[in-house]
Motif scaffolding. Structure first.
Motif, PDB file in Angstrom:
ATOM      1  N   ARG A 131     -29.353 -17.537  93.701  1.00 31.87           N
ATOM      2  CA  ARG A 131     -29.340 -17.965  92.172  1.00 31.87           C
ATOM      3  C   ARG A 131     -30.726 -17.864  91.420  1.00 31.87           C
ATOM      4  O   ARG A 131     -30.786 -17.273  90.529  1.00 31.87           O
ATOM      5  CB  ARG A 131     -28.650 -19.324  92.244  1.00 31.87           C
ATOM      6  CG  ARG A 131     -27.026 -19.420  92.525  1.00 31.87           C
ATOM      7  CD  ARG A 131     -26.789 -20.744  92.717  1.00 31.87           C
ATOM      8  NE  ARG A 131     -25.412 -20.590  93.374  1.00 31.87           N
ATOM      9  CZ  ARG A 131     -24.137 -21.068  92.866  1.00 31.87           C
ATOM     10  NH1 ARG A 131     -24.264 -21.787  91.880  1.00 31.87           N
ATOM     11  NH2 ARG A 131     -23.093 -20.776  93.853  1.00 31.87           N
ATOM     12  N   ARG A 132     -31.571 -18.340  92.349  1.00 29.81           N
ATOM     13  CA  ARG A 132     -33.015 -18.435  91.811  1.00 29.81           C
ATOM     14  C   ARG A 132     -33.667 -17.032  91.567  1.00 29.81           C
ATOM     15  O   ARG A 132     -34.046 -16.703  90.456  1.00 29.81           O
ATOM     16  CB  ARG A 132     -33.862 -19.035  92.552  1.00 29.81           C
ATOM     17  CG  ARG A 132     -33.377 -20.611  92.672  1.00 29.81           C
ATOM     18  CD  ARG A 132     -34.570 -21.442  93.471  1.00 29.81           C
ATOM     19  NE  ARG A 132     -34.137 -22.846  93.749  1.00 29.81           N
ATOM     20  CZ  ARG A 132     -34.106 -23.925  93.011  1.00 29.81           C
ATOM     21  NH1 ARG A 132     -34.413 -23.719  91.709  1.00 29.81           N
ATOM     22  NH2 ARG A 132     -33.731 -24.975  93.407  1.00 29.81           N
ATOM     23  N   GLU A 133     -33.140 -16.194  92.329  1.00 35.54           N
ATOM     24  CA  GLU A 133     -33.542 -14.728  92.410  1.00 35.54           C
ATOM     25  C   GLU A 133     -32.851 -14.123  91.146  1.00 35.54           C
ATOM     26  O   GLU A 133     -33.628 -13.116  90.588  1.00 35.54           O
ATOM     27  CB  GLU A 133     -33.240 -13.994  93.475  1.00 35.54           C
ATOM     28  CG  GLU A 133     -34.051 -14.377  94.931  1.00 35.54           C
ATOM     29  CD  GLU A 133     -33.576 -13.716  96.156  1.00 35.54           C
ATOM     30  OE1 GLU A 133     -32.991 -12.818  96.202  1.00 35.54           O
ATOM     31  OE2 GLU A 133     -33.986 -14.252  97.281  1.00 35.54           O
ATOM     32  N   LEU A 134     -31.649 -14.333  91.067  1.00 31.17           N
ATOM     33  CA  LEU A 134     -30.826 -13.805  89.983  1.00 31.17           C
ATOM     34  C   LEU A 134     -31.546 -14.017  88.687  1.00 31.17           C
ATOM     35  O   LEU A 134     -31.586 -13.212  87.467  1.00 31.17           O
ATOM     36  CB  LEU A 134     -29.499 -14.148  90.149  1.00 31.17           C
ATOM     37  CG  LEU A 134     -28.545 -13.774  88.714  1.00 31.17           C
ATOM     38  CD1 LEU A 134     -28.497 -12.215  88.728  1.00 31.17           C
ATOM     39  CD2 LEU A 134     -27.086 -14.164  89.001  1.00 31.17           C
ATOM     40  N   LEU A 135     -32.124 -15.412  88.419  1.00 37.61           N
ATOM     41  CA  LEU A 135     -32.357 -15.768  87.292  1.00 37.61           C
ATOM     42  C   LEU A 135     -33.806 -15.217  86.770  1.00 37.61           C
ATOM     43  O   LEU A 135     -34.083 -14.814  85.714  1.00 37.61           O
ATOM     44  CB  LEU A 135     -32.545 -17.232  87.215  1.00 37.61           C
ATOM     45  CG  LEU A 135     -31.133 -18.102  87.130  1.00 37.61           C
ATOM     46  CD1 LEU A 135     -31.443 -19.593  87.448  1.00 37.61           C
ATOM     47  CD2 LEU A 135     -30.706 -18.080  85.727  1.00 37.61           C
ATOM     48  N   LEU A 149     -28.811 -10.771  80.041  1.00 43.55           N
ATOM     49  CA  LEU A 149     -28.090 -12.159  80.105  1.00 43.55           C
ATOM     50  C   LEU A 149     -27.192 -12.240  81.038  1.00 43.55           C
ATOM     51  O   LEU A 149     -26.561 -11.347  81.423  1.00 43.55           O
ATOM     52  CB  LEU A 149     -27.569 -12.395  78.358  1.00 43.55           C
ATOM     53  CG  LEU A 149     -28.487 -12.448  77.328  1.00 43.55           C
ATOM     54  CD1 LEU A 149     -27.718 -12.774  76.099  1.00 43.55           C
ATOM     55  CD2 LEU A 149     -29.078 -13.827  77.566  1.00 43.55           C
ATOM     56  N   ILE A 150     -27.023 -13.325  81.856  1.00 43.47           N
ATOM     57  CA  ILE A 150     -25.991 -13.821  82.791  1.00 43.47           C
ATOM     58  C   ILE A 150     -24.792 -14.220  82.049  1.00 43.47           C
ATOM     59  O   ILE A 150     -25.129 -15.549  81.610  1.00 43.47           O
ATOM     60  CB  ILE A 150     -26.770 -14.493  83.854  1.00 43.47           C
ATOM     61  CG1 ILE A 150     -28.028 -13.827  84.274  1.00 43.47           C
ATOM     62  CG2 ILE A 150     -25.758 -14.938  84.859  1.00 43.47           C
ATOM     63  CD1 ILE A 150     -27.772 -12.459  85.109  1.00 43.47           C
ATOM     64  N   LEU A 151     -23.662 -13.882  82.399  1.00 42.31           N
ATOM     65  CA  LEU A 151     -22.444 -14.608  81.758  1.00 42.31           C
ATOM     66  C   LEU A 151     -21.860 -15.243  83.052  1.00 42.31           C
ATOM     67  O   LEU A 151     -21.310 -14.568  83.909  1.00 42.31           O
ATOM     68  CB  LEU A 151     -21.452 -13.502  81.187  1.00 42.31           C
ATOM     69  CG  LEU A 151     -21.927 -12.504  80.034  1.00 42.31           C
ATOM     70  CD1 LEU A 151     -20.992 -11.714  79.661  1.00 42.31           C
ATOM     71  CD2 LEU A 151     -22.701 -13.468  79.231  1.00 42.31           C
ATOM     72  N   GLU A 152     -21.836 -16.445  83.198  1.00 41.32           N
ATOM     73  CA  GLU A 152     -21.574 -17.236  84.345  1.00 41.32           C
ATOM     74  C   GLU A 152     -20.168 -18.023  83.918  1.00 41.32           C
ATOM     75  O   GLU A 152     -20.193 -18.855  83.102  1.00 41.32           O
ATOM     76  CB  GLU A 152     -22.579 -18.508  84.603  1.00 41.32           C
ATOM     77  CG  GLU A 152     -22.099 -19.281  85.671  1.00 41.32           C
ATOM     78  CD  GLU A 152     -23.081 -20.473  85.947  1.00 41.32           C
ATOM     79  OE1 GLU A 152     -23.521 -21.127  87.006  1.00 41.32           O
ATOM     80  OE2 GLU A 152     -23.495 -21.171  84.899  1.00 41.32           O
ATOM     81  N   ASP A 153     -19.348 -17.685  84.780  1.00 34.98           N
ATOM     82  CA  ASP A 153     -18.022 -18.081  84.605  1.00 34.98           C
ATOM     83  C   ASP A 153     -17.441 -18.639  86.215  1.00 34.98           C
ATOM     84  O   ASP A 153     -17.382 -18.203  87.026  1.00 34.98           O
ATOM     85  CB  ASP A 153     -16.860 -16.783  84.496  1.00 34.98           C
ATOM     86  CG  ASP A 153     -15.380 -17.220  84.543  1.00 34.98           C
ATOM     87  OD1 ASP A 153     -15.195 -18.504  84.177  1.00 34.98           O
ATOM     88  OD2 ASP A 153     -14.537 -16.513  84.515  1.00 34.98           O
ATOM     89  N   THR A 159     -25.256 -25.005  89.195  1.00 40.64           N
ATOM     90  CA  THR A 159     -24.835 -23.892  88.340  1.00 40.64           C
ATOM     91  C   THR A 159     -26.049 -23.243  87.998  1.00 40.64           C
ATOM     92  O   THR A 159     -27.199 -23.784  88.097  1.00 40.64           O
ATOM     93  CB  THR A 159     -23.894 -24.344  87.090  1.00 40.64           C
ATOM     94  OG1 THR A 159     -25.093 -25.138  86.210  1.00 40.64           O
ATOM     95  CG2 THR A 159     -22.815 -25.205  87.186  1.00 40.64           C
ATOM     96  N   LEU A 160     -25.734 -21.831  87.694  1.00 43.55           N
ATOM     97  CA  LEU A 160     -26.816 -20.856  87.058  1.00 43.55           C
ATOM     98  C   LEU A 160     -27.737 -21.558  85.801  1.00 43.55           C
ATOM     99  O   LEU A 160     -28.755 -21.570  85.593  1.00 43.55           O
ATOM    100  CB  LEU A 160     -26.178 -19.446  86.992  1.00 43.55           C
ATOM    101  CG  LEU A 160     -26.061 -18.862  88.095  1.00 43.55           C
ATOM    102  CD1 LEU A 160     -25.457 -17.489  87.717  1.00 43.55           C
ATOM    103  CD2 LEU A 160     -27.406 -18.451  88.740  1.00 43.55           C
ATOM    104  N   LYS A 161     -26.375 -22.052  84.877  1.00 38.82           N
ATOM    105  CA  LYS A 161     -27.067 -22.577  83.696  1.00 38.82           C
ATOM    106  C   LYS A 161     -27.891 -23.839  83.859  1.00 38.82           C
ATOM    107  O   LYS A 161     -28.781 -24.094  82.982  1.00 38.82           O
ATOM    108  CB  LYS A 161     -25.788 -23.092  82.860  1.00 38.82           C
ATOM    109  CG  LYS A 161     -26.218 -23.442  81.491  1.00 38.82           C
ATOM    110  CD  LYS A 161     -26.937 -22.175  80.725  1.00 38.82           C
ATOM    111  CE  LYS A 161     -27.512 -22.568  79.320  1.00 38.82           C
ATOM    112  NZ  LYS A 161     -28.192 -21.491  78.787  1.00 38.82           N
ATOM    113  N   SER A 162     -27.580 -24.792  84.916  1.00 39.62           N
ATOM    114  CA  SER A 162     -28.311 -25.898  85.182  1.00 39.62           C
ATOM    115  C   SER A 162     -29.644 -25.418  85.648  1.00 39.62           C
ATOM    116  O   SER A 162     -30.698 -26.155  85.575  1.00 39.62           O
ATOM    117  CB  SER A 162     -27.441 -26.907  85.930  1.00 39.62           C
ATOM    118  OG  SER A 162     -27.552 -26.374  87.294  1.00 39.62           O
TER     119      SER A 162
END
Length: 439
Positions: A212-216, A225-229, A243-246
């Motif tokens: 997750r950190r690598e993706l950000l 932009l990442i669309l997190e569902d 979450t990715l958003k947090s």
């Protein structure tokens, strides 16, 4: 000249939008149709939330609680009446309550004006993709296999979609980076990447924290932009990863939310958290949420006020903590998942499993298990499974935008009792062994 059997004035599908002929729309219709044809079959097909913990009268309790909340906060009788009977603001009338819930449950700390309340998460996807993808040079990337809803959105909007295939261990950042570089080499602009990081539909995989950190970092590096569902987090047992958003410090994540799983599906309430800064042609600053609201005003106009009121009452009943409303349901789904995995292990002992070429993953939550089989798991196989063995499932190939998953099936465990799971797995095992034997 009208062909025999064709009604005069009939429209030709060749003259309709190409999306109506997209296979993704037909696959779900086939699944619904076969489910109705074999009502006695044990069905691992639909990802429906369990509704056994609800009581009809609760709807009225939640509605009254929200009206009391409005009155306590100074709303007049006329304002309260309008909050139910009028359209309401396009961006939603319960944004503050949703933002508060996200803060308490998920550690997502955003202002209420960055939230757009939508008619289910599907509309949130539609609005976001429409806003971000401007022309044919813009590309939407998706983790594959993926939820069919995002594929449908791309088809409806004529958006070019590029799949990023998951490996045996799930999503990898190096595969996304390779896809981004390949698209750039073609002169196109990768604009956004859609994925479900927790207990995904359909594969059931969860992305590790380090990934997750690598993706950000990757998103920041490539202006993506990442669309997190991620709708299955609060209905899964145990501690969940952030979450990715947090974790997002550069406003690279648009968080797409659904209250269908965490509250109840009939509400049809979702949301988009879009706190990305936007500057217009005159240099005036704003938020991406405001741009999504403009689009929504020409689609559904507003999310139904009654649905928002009931959802708000539910959130208020738990001081905004939706997780507290899902203690029983998360335990129920966790038990269903453990029962399914245990029954699969009983039906396919390790040596037989290896000989047949059968294997499955072991998700820690969510609704779905991914099961590899030694034959093509297509519509014909599904029909035979339903007719001769009385068990339904979903071909994983439905969830691959550009082909794949031909020998994998998705099992949904969310709407079955332990007895039905045991019976269903026994039927499924007989079908798989029969099919592998070529009989």
């Amino acid at each position: 000249m009208t062909r025999p059997g064709v009604e005069p004035g009939a429209l030709s599908t060749a003259h309709l939008h190409t999306s109506v002929g997209d296979p993704v729309l037909d696959t779900m219709n086939f699944l619904n149709e076969i489910t109705h044809r074999y009502p006695e079959a044990v069905s691992f097909a639909p990802g429906r939330p369990y509704d056994g913990f609800f009581e009809t009268e609760q709807i009225f309790d939640h509605l009254r609680r929200y009206l009391d909340h409005l009155e306590a906060n100074g709303a007049s009788p006329g304002q309260i009446r309008s909050s139910l009977f009028q359209y309401g603001p396009t961006s939603g009338q319960i944004r503050e309550l949703i933002a508060d819930s996200l803060r308490k449950d998920e550690g997502i700390d955003v202002p209420a004006e960055s939230v757009v309340v939508t008619v289910g998460c599907q509309e949130a996807m539609f609005l976001t993709v429409r806003a971000l993808i401007r022309d044919p040079q813009d590309v939407l990337l998706v983790s594959s296999p993926c939820y069919v809803g995002i594929v449908g959105v791309a088809a409806l909007l004529d958006v070019d979609l590029t799949p990023v295939e998951e490996g045996d261990e799930g999503f990898r950042c190096e595969d996304l980076e390779a896809a981004v570089l390949a698209e750039r080499a073609r002169g196109r602009r990768p604009r956004a990447f859609y994925l479900t990081p927790d207990h995904s539909n359909p594969s059931g995989t969860t992305i590790p924290l380090e990934t997750r950190r690598e993706l950000l970092d990757l998103a920041d590096r490539y202006d993506l932009l990442i669309l997190e569902d991620s709708p299955y987090r609060l209905v899964s047992p145990g501690q969940q990863l952030p979450t990715l958003k947090s974790l997002d410090r550069a406003r690279r994540v648009v968080h797409l939310g659904s209250l269908s799983k965490t509250l109840f599906p009939g509400a049809r309430v979702g949301y988009a958290v879009a706190d990305q800064p936007v500057v217009d042609a005159a240099g005036r600053p704003g938020l991406l949420a405001a741009e999504l609201t403009k689009i929504k005003s020409m689609v559904t106009v507003n999310t139904p006020s009654l649905s928002q009121a009931v959802v708000a009452g539910m959130l208020l009943s738990a001081d905004g903590r939706a997780a507290e409303l899902n203690v029983e349901t998360a335990a129920y789904y966790g038990d269903a998942m453990r029962t399914t995995l245990a029954r699969l292990a009983e039906a396919f002992p390790e040596r037989e499993r290896a000989a047949l070429g059968v294997r499955w993953n072991e998700p820690s939550g969510g609704f779905f298990v991914s099961l590899t089989v030694p034959f093509h798991a297509d519509n014909a196989a599904l029909e035979r499974s339903a007719e001769q063995f009385g068990v339904l499932w979903t071909p994983m190939s439905y969830f691959y935008p550009r082909g794949g998953g031909e020998r994998v099936i998705r099992l949904s465990v969310s709407y079955l009792t332990h007895a039905e799971i045991a019976d269903g797995v026994e039927r499924l095992a007989r079908f798989i062994k029969d099919r592998a034997a070529g009989t």
